[in-house]
Design a protein around this motif. Structure first.
Motif, PDB file in Angstrom:
ATOM      1  N   TYR A  53       0.829  -1.167   0.102  1.00  0.00           N
ATOM      2  CA  TYR A  53       0.105   0.115  -0.068  1.00  0.00           C
ATOM      3  C   TYR A  53       0.874   1.354  -0.060  1.00  0.00           C
ATOM      4  N   ALA A  54       1.913   1.234   0.929  1.00  0.00           N
ATOM      5  CA  ALA A  54       2.781   2.379   0.938  1.00  0.00           C
ATOM      6  C   ALA A  54       3.536   2.664  -0.361  1.00  0.00           C
ATOM      7  N   ALA A  55       3.919   1.583  -0.934  1.00  0.00           N
ATOM      8  CA  ALA A  55       4.662   1.905  -2.336  1.00  0.00           C
ATOM      9  C   ALA A  55       3.726   2.568  -3.250  1.00  0.00           C
ATOM     10  N   GLY A  56       2.464   1.951  -3.414  1.00  0.00           N
ATOM     11  CA  GLY A  56       1.414   2.553  -4.290  1.00  0.00           C
ATOM     12  C   GLY A  56       1.214   4.087  -3.966  1.00  0.00           C
ATOM     13  N   TYR A  57       0.904   4.242  -2.779  1.00  0.00           N
ATOM     14  CA  TYR A  57       0.707   5.652  -2.142  1.00  0.00           C
ATOM     15  C   TYR A  57       2.039   6.383  -2.620  1.00  0.00           C
ATOM     16  N   PHE A 111      -6.921 -10.601  -0.536  1.00  0.00           N
ATOM     17  CA  PHE A 111      -7.666  -9.468  -1.175  1.00  0.00           C
ATOM     18  C   PHE A 111      -7.008  -8.064  -0.998  1.00  0.00           C
ATOM     19  N   PHE A 112      -6.493  -7.584   0.097  1.00  0.00           N
ATOM     20  CA  PHE A 112      -5.849  -6.280   0.288  1.00  0.00           C
ATOM     21  C   PHE A 112      -4.331  -6.550  -0.458  1.00  0.00           C
ATOM     22  N   MET A 113      -3.603  -7.493  -0.369  1.00  0.00           N
ATOM     23  CA  MET A 113      -2.532  -7.753  -1.175  1.00  0.00           C
ATOM     24  C   MET A 113      -2.590  -7.461  -2.677  1.00  0.00           C
ATOM     25  N   ILE A 114      -3.502  -8.297  -3.148  1.00  0.00           N
ATOM     26  CA  ILE A 114      -3.667  -8.351  -4.647  1.00  0.00           C
ATOM     27  C   ILE A 114      -4.482  -6.851  -5.164  1.00  0.00           C
ATOM     28  N   THR A 115      -5.369  -6.371  -4.364  1.00  0.00           N
ATOM     29  CA  THR A 115      -5.858  -4.976  -4.713  1.00  0.00           C
ATOM     30  C   THR A 115      -4.828  -4.132  -4.715  1.00  0.00           C
TER      31      THR A 115
END
Lengths: 147, 275
Positions: A20-24, B163-167
């Protein structure tokens, strides 16, 4: 069925947070000009017509075509507003980037022409789009104001 | 079921958590509208659920599941949604729960199905305000605390992590390929929607698998389909569409495993008859 061990929960949570942090971070670097938390983007003036003569009664707006933008957390709407002799003569939605249907605001340009104001009636169930549209028109009108 | 037992049930965990969210979000937005909407949605959902229970002549009438569905509907629909639309969305959700069934269990997540139909029929604006979609980012940890408590209770960590990882990985890929709106997907209110959806809707026990392998496949399907839909069309239906594909996988898995079980039960008897 056995429950997932706490250390695996912590490990998986960390992995998810890292992705998530990488994407953010990537999106933050790519779009630094985008504003969040319901603030507005800077207004853009596409064109302006000449100012009327000095001997006339000063009007509120300067004739011309203005581009205004309204944005919130659900997206952005850009409109072009044409003004002549202090009257709004044309309103067009030039860019619709909300996460809702454009059908929600399709009748609003006509409403602006009728009421000659950015304060369109709030459409029940389309609040965010209505606010973004109203803000976009107001943004254009603010640019047209004679200072 | 006694109250003490009920408080330890997964439904109690979800109901208490999302009720707390309703009050926190209402308090933080300085509006009583959310609580009113919650009352309308929950009231409608309970009435329709009890009616179905009476028609089906069920011995045990406990509309706690309907209350959860109603609350989820109220937390997702915009605060300014007209009350007949809120009631009708809750109604659609409960009807789908009772009519679209396999072996007495709903095929699709009722709240997701009602909200999906609500977008198609009424063009409803879904704000996910109850997932703190209109509030500052520091409310997100509250979502995670409640979400983890519920996920732990229903034992669905494999599902939500997949789900979270793939998303998030797919959104990162979208950003790297400059395709779709990755920026919005990782920020409020979309990140709130993803977290709330993953922890409270994806983990619904009747409409998702229990075994780890099933959970992982379910999580992959929901994430892949949902993110592709988001990347191509944007909008707000992408999470629900991904979930429906996962629900269909669960249905097929249940049907296949029940056929195999029936066959394996029949075979020894048949062997016994012919031997």
């Amino acid at each position: 069925m056995a429950k997932m061990k706490k250390k695996w929960v912590a490990l998986c949570s960390t992995a998810v947070a890292a992705v998530y942090a990488a994407g953010y971070w990537s999106t933050e670097v790519d779009k630094p000009e985008m504003l969040v938390n319901g603030t507005y983007s800077s207004p853009i003036v596409s064109s302006k017509a000449s100012v009327s003569g000095n001997d006339e009664v000063p009007s509120k707006y300067i004739d011309g075509t203005y581009t205004g933008m309204g944005s919130n957390r659900r997206g952005m709407i850009q409109v072009t507003v044409a003004i002549k002799n202090d009257q709004i003569t044309d309103v067009e939605i030039s860019d619709f980037a909300m996460h809702y249907s454009i059908d929600d605001v399709i009748g609003m340009p006509e409403e602006v022409l009728q009421i000659q104001s950015a304060k369109v009636a709030n459409v029940s169930g389309a609040t965010y789009s209505t606010i973004a549209f109203s803000d976009a028109v107001q943004d254009a009108l603010n640019q047209a104001l004679r200072t | 079921m006694k109250w003490k037992q009920w408080f330890k049930s997964p439904k109690a965990y979800v109901l208490i958590t999302i009720s707390v969210y309703l009050f926190i979000a209402s308090w933080a937005t300085h509006s009583i509208r959310g609580i009113e909407n919650g009352g309308i949605a929950v009231g409608t959902a309970i009435v329709i659920d009890v009616l179905f229970a009476l028609i089906k002549k069920r011995k045990r009438i406990m509309p706690d599941g309907a209350a959860i569905t109603g609350l989820i509907v109220a937390l997702i629909l915009s605060l300014n949604t007209a009350w007949p639309i809120i009631a009708s969305t809750a109604c659609l959700s409960i009807i789908s729960k009772h009519l679209l069934v396999y072996k007495k269990k709903p095929i699709f997540n009722p709240a997701a199905f009602g909200l999906f139909l609500s977008i198609l029929i009424y063009h409803t604006e879904q704000s996910w305000w109850g997932a703190f979609g209109d509030l500052p980012s520091w409310y997100i940890p509250l979502l995670l605390i409640g979400g983890y408590a519920v996920t732990n209770r229903v034992n669905k960590y494999q599902q939500i992590f997949t789900f979270f990882m793939i998303t998030f990985a797919m959104v990162l890929a979208m950003e790297l390929l400059h395709s779709g709106d990755a920026f919005d997907a990782l920020r409020p209110p979309f990140i709130n929607a993803t977290l709330f959806f993953g922890c409270f809707m994806l983990t619904d026990p009747p409409t998702s698998p229990a075994k780890p392998t099933g959970q992982i496949i379910f999580g992959i399907l929901a994430a892949v389909v949902g993110t592709i839909v988001y990347g191509i069309y944007g909008g707000l239906m992408y999470l629900f569409i991904g979930l429906f594909v996962g629900n269909l996988y669960h249905l097929l898995q249940t049907r296949f495993s029940s056929k195999v079980t029936t066959k394996s039960r029949k075979e020894p008897r048949q062997r016994g008859m012919t031997d």
